[in-house]
Design a protein around this motif. Structure first.
Motif, PDB file in Angstrom:
ATOM      1  N   GLU A  37      44.518  33.867 -29.642  1.00  0.00           N
ATOM      2  CA  GLU A  37      45.617  34.434 -28.852  1.00  0.00           C
ATOM      3  C   GLU A  37      46.059  33.507 -27.720  1.00  0.00           C
ATOM      4  O   GLU A  37      47.252  33.409 -27.420  1.00  0.00           O
ATOM      5  CB  GLU A  37      45.182  35.777 -28.262  1.00  0.00           C
ATOM      6  CG  GLU A  37      45.020  36.889 -29.283  1.00  0.00           C
ATOM      7  CD  GLU A  37      44.318  38.105 -28.707  1.00  0.00           C
ATOM      8  OE1 GLU A  37      43.987  38.082 -27.496  1.00  0.00           O
ATOM      9  OE2 GLU A  37      44.088  39.073 -29.466  1.00  0.00           O
ATOM     10  N   LYS A  38      45.113  32.830 -27.106  1.00  0.00           N
ATOM     11  CA  LYS A  38      45.414  32.037 -25.913  1.00  0.00           C
ATOM     12  C   LYS A  38      45.367  30.535 -26.162  1.00  0.00           C
ATOM     13  O   LYS A  38      45.469  29.755 -25.213  1.00  0.00           O
ATOM     14  CB  LYS A  38      44.442  32.404 -24.786  1.00  0.00           C
ATOM     15  CG  LYS A  38      44.517  33.868 -24.367  1.00  0.00           C
ATOM     16  CD  LYS A  38      43.802  34.114 -23.064  1.00  0.00           C
ATOM     17  CE  LYS A  38      44.022  35.536 -22.584  1.00  0.00           C
ATOM     18  NZ  LYS A  38      43.519  35.750 -21.214  1.00  0.00           N
ATOM     19  N   ASN A  39      45.221  30.143 -27.428  1.00  0.00           N
ATOM     20  CA  ASN A  39      45.147  28.716 -27.771  1.00  0.00           C
ATOM     21  C   ASN A  39      44.086  27.989 -26.936  1.00  0.00           C
ATOM     22  O   ASN A  39      44.337  26.929 -26.357  1.00  0.00           O
ATOM     23  CB  ASN A  39      46.512  28.046 -27.582  1.00  0.00           C
ATOM     24  CG  ASN A  39      47.557  28.609 -28.524  1.00  0.00           C
ATOM     25  OD1 ASN A  39      47.313  28.741 -29.722  1.00  0.00           O
ATOM     26  ND2 ASN A  39      48.712  28.959 -27.982  1.00  0.00           N
ATOM     27  N   ILE A  40      42.913  28.589 -26.882  1.00  0.00           N
ATOM     28  CA  ILE A  40      41.807  28.022 -26.107  1.00  0.00           C
ATOM     29  C   ILE A  40      41.347  26.710 -26.734  1.00  0.00           C
ATOM     30  O   ILE A  40      41.202  26.602 -27.953  1.00  0.00           O
ATOM     31  CB  ILE A  40      40.628  29.019 -26.055  1.00  0.00           C
ATOM     32  CG1 ILE A  40      41.051  30.345 -25.420  1.00  0.00           C
ATOM     33  CG2 ILE A  40      39.429  28.409 -25.349  1.00  0.00           C
ATOM     34  CD1 ILE A  40      41.397  30.279 -23.969  1.00  0.00           C
ATOM     35  N   GLU A  41      41.097  25.732 -25.881  1.00  0.00           N
ATOM     36  CA  GLU A  41      40.635  24.421 -26.356  1.00  0.00           C
ATOM     37  C   GLU A  41      39.195  24.112 -25.960  1.00  0.00           C
ATOM     38  O   GLU A  41      38.530  23.312 -26.613  1.00  0.00           O
ATOM     39  CB  GLU A  41      41.558  23.323 -25.835  1.00  0.00           C
ATOM     40  CG  GLU A  41      42.986  23.422 -26.377  1.00  0.00           C
ATOM     41  CD  GLU A  41      43.885  22.323 -25.839  1.00  0.00           C
ATOM     42  OE1 GLU A  41      43.429  21.543 -24.977  1.00  0.00           O
ATOM     43  OE2 GLU A  41      45.044  22.245 -26.276  1.00  0.00           O
ATOM     44  N   LEU A  42      38.706  24.724 -24.865  1.00  0.00           N
ATOM     45  CA  LEU A  42      37.351  24.422 -24.402  1.00  0.00           C
ATOM     46  C   LEU A  42      36.627  25.716 -24.038  1.00  0.00           C
ATOM     47  O   LEU A  42      37.116  26.509 -23.230  1.00  0.00           O
ATOM     48  CB  LEU A  42      37.377  23.477 -23.199  1.00  0.00           C
ATOM     49  CG  LEU A  42      36.055  22.748 -22.905  1.00  0.00           C
ATOM     50  CD1 LEU A  42      36.307  21.448 -22.149  1.00  0.00           C
ATOM     51  CD2 LEU A  42      35.089  23.613 -22.109  1.00  0.00           C
ATOM     52  N   VAL A  43      35.459  25.911 -24.649  1.00  0.00           N
ATOM     53  CA  VAL A  43      34.644  27.112 -24.462  1.00  0.00           C
ATOM     54  C   VAL A  43      33.275  26.713 -23.929  1.00  0.00           C
ATOM     55  O   VAL A  43      32.702  25.699 -24.343  1.00  0.00           O
ATOM     56  CB  VAL A  43      34.460  27.866 -25.802  1.00  0.00           C
ATOM     57  CG1 VAL A  43      33.598  29.113 -25.604  1.00  0.00           C
ATOM     58  CG2 VAL A  43      35.803  28.236 -26.399  1.00  0.00           C
ATOM     59  N   ALA A  44      32.740  27.528 -23.021  1.00  0.00           N
ATOM     60  CA  ALA A  44      31.375  27.319 -22.534  1.00  0.00           C
ATOM     61  C   ALA A  44      30.549  28.575 -22.807  1.00  0.00           C
ATOM     62  O   ALA A  44      30.992  29.687 -22.501  1.00  0.00           O
ATOM     63  CB  ALA A  44      31.369  27.004 -21.049  1.00  0.00           C
ATOM     64  N   ASP A  45      29.384  28.383 -23.394  1.00  0.00           N
ATOM     65  CA  ASP A  45      28.435  29.470 -23.674  1.00  0.00           C
ATOM     66  C   ASP A  45      27.298  29.351 -22.669  1.00  0.00           C
ATOM     67  O   ASP A  45      26.524  28.386 -22.712  1.00  0.00           O
ATOM     68  CB  ASP A  45      27.931  29.342 -25.115  1.00  0.00           C
ATOM     69  CG  ASP A  45      26.805  30.312 -25.442  1.00  0.00           C
ATOM     70  OD1 ASP A  45      26.710  31.358 -24.770  1.00  0.00           O
ATOM     71  OD2 ASP A  45      26.026  30.022 -26.372  1.00  0.00           O
ATOM     72  N   VAL A  46      27.189  30.308 -21.759  1.00  0.00           N
ATOM     73  CA  VAL A  46      26.191  30.245 -20.689  1.00  0.00           C
ATOM     74  C   VAL A  46      24.949  31.036 -21.099  1.00  0.00           C
ATOM     75  O   VAL A  46      25.030  32.232 -21.387  1.00  0.00           O
ATOM     76  CB  VAL A  46      26.775  30.802 -19.376  1.00  0.00           C
ATOM     77  CG1 VAL A  46      25.695  30.874 -18.290  1.00  0.00           C
ATOM     78  CG2 VAL A  46      27.941  29.930 -18.905  1.00  0.00           C
ATOM     79  N   GLY A  47      23.797  30.367 -21.118  1.00  0.00           N
ATOM     80  CA  GLY A  47      22.551  30.984 -21.562  1.00  0.00           C
ATOM     81  C   GLY A  47      22.483  31.024 -23.075  1.00  0.00           C
ATOM     82  O   GLY A  47      22.327  32.073 -23.690  1.00  0.00           O
ATOM     83  N   THR A  48      22.550  29.869 -23.699  1.00  0.00           N
ATOM     84  CA  THR A  48      22.798  29.783 -25.147  1.00  0.00           C
ATOM     85  C   THR A  48      21.606  30.157 -26.021  1.00  0.00           C
ATOM     86  O   THR A  48      21.789  30.546 -27.168  1.00  0.00           O
ATOM     87  CB  THR A  48      23.306  28.377 -25.505  1.00  0.00           C
ATOM     88  OG1 THR A  48      23.906  28.398 -26.792  1.00  0.00           O
ATOM     89  CG2 THR A  48      22.187  27.337 -25.465  1.00  0.00           C
ATOM     90  N   GLY A  49      20.371  30.033 -25.521  1.00  0.00           N
ATOM     91  CA  GLY A  49      19.206  30.367 -26.356  1.00  0.00           C
ATOM     92  C   GLY A  49      19.138  29.493 -27.592  1.00  0.00           C
ATOM     93  O   GLY A  49      19.086  28.258 -27.507  1.00  0.00           O
ATOM     94  N   THR A  50      19.192  30.097 -28.761  1.00  0.00           N
ATOM     95  CA  THR A  50      19.143  29.350 -30.023  1.00  0.00           C
ATOM     96  C   THR A  50      20.431  28.568 -30.292  1.00  0.00           C
ATOM     97  O   THR A  50      20.493  27.796 -31.245  1.00  0.00           O
ATOM     98  CB  THR A  50      18.944  30.302 -31.219  1.00  0.00           C
ATOM     99  OG1 THR A  50      20.034  31.244 -31.245  1.00  0.00           O
ATOM    100  CG2 THR A  50      17.625  31.039 -31.138  1.00  0.00           C
TER     101      THR A  50
END
Length: 272
Positions: free
Chosen positions: A109-122
């Protein structure tokens, strides 16, 4: 001893500890023999060595004592992926797959280009997003062991994920202005909660967040200016909705979403 007899023996050991004793017995046999579950069923009349029998029985007793099956088999499943997991790293849950679905919707929907996953675990969320989008993905954790596991899983699926060590937004600060979407399955369990025996074997830092379970959110959103214009999607406990509404109500557009079991399990905050 034949495989069939060993299967029956470890299934009996597990029946008091698990509602899926037959399935778990197959998983343990698969770990011990190196065969697939399907292969085991086809070869049930084959003989098993004494060493394998002893190991299988030992692992079954360990599982019956409340030790997580995923740590025994070193496997967990998430969003159609078979991932490596070991003691000291949080085990992904089925419910969290909905968080990936919500994230992919926002990305489109927002044409996201960069994502961050905080507390990724596996690395389960980050890997699932990377495999199902064109985004650049970063993943953080406070645990060096978790980052090593996430790296192993990312390499298995040949996805490029930037792995960074540190708490909250700290590892992202030098490029936070580029991050458009932040996702997280953070610790949100009350420190007063009585958890099942197998869950107690998972890392406490991935589970507990103060008496009301909201400490992670308080710290994460303590400097709202750092998050201006970003979308944040996080997992939560169903009973925390009112507390989160109070905490986040003035920060932007807040929406709540249910999991597969019709329980309020996620929120999306579009920061102003």
């Amino acid at each position: 001893m034949k495989l069939r007899d060993l299967y029956t023996k470890i299934k009996d050991i597990l029946k008091e500890a698990s509602e899926s004793s037959g399935s778990e017995a197959l998983s343990i046999l698969s770990k011990v023999t190196g065969r697939s579950r399907e292969g085991l069923l086809m070869d049930f009349e084959e003989e098993v060595s004494e060493a394998q029998c002893q190991l299988a029985v030992s692992l079954a007793r360990k599982r019956a004592s409340g030790y997580p099956l995923q740590y025994i088999t070193e496997k967990c499943y998430f969003y159609g992926l078979e991932l490596y997991v070991c003691e000291g790293v949080f085990i992904p849950r089925m419910e969290t797959e909905v968080l990936v679905d919500l994230s992919l919707q926002v990305i489109e929907e927002k044409n996201i280009e960069l994502v961050a996953d905080v507390g990724t675990g596996t690395g389960c969320i980050a890997i699932a997003i990377a495999l199902n989008s064109q985004c650049e993905v970063f993943a953080t954790d406070i645990s060096e062991k978790a980052l090593q596991v996430a790296k192993k899983n990312a390499e298995k699926y040949q996805v490029q994920i930037g792995l960074l060590k540190g708490p909250y937004l700290e590892p992202l600060l030098h490029f936070l202005d580029r991050v458009q979407l932040i996702v997280s399955n953070p610790p949100y369990v009350s420190s007063l909660a009585q958890l099942p025996a197998d869950v107690q074997k998972e890392p406490s830092e991935a589970l507990f967040a103060g008496e009301d379970g909201l400490d992670f959110y308080r710290n994460f959103f303590s400097v709202p200016s750092l998050l201006r214009g970003k979308t944040i999607i996080m997992e939560m406990s169903p009973e925390q909705e009112s507390g989160l509404r109070e905490l986040l109500q003035n920060l932007g557009k807040l929406s709540f979403f249910k999991d597969q079991f019709n329980r309020t399990r996620f929120f999306k905050l579009e920061m102003e």
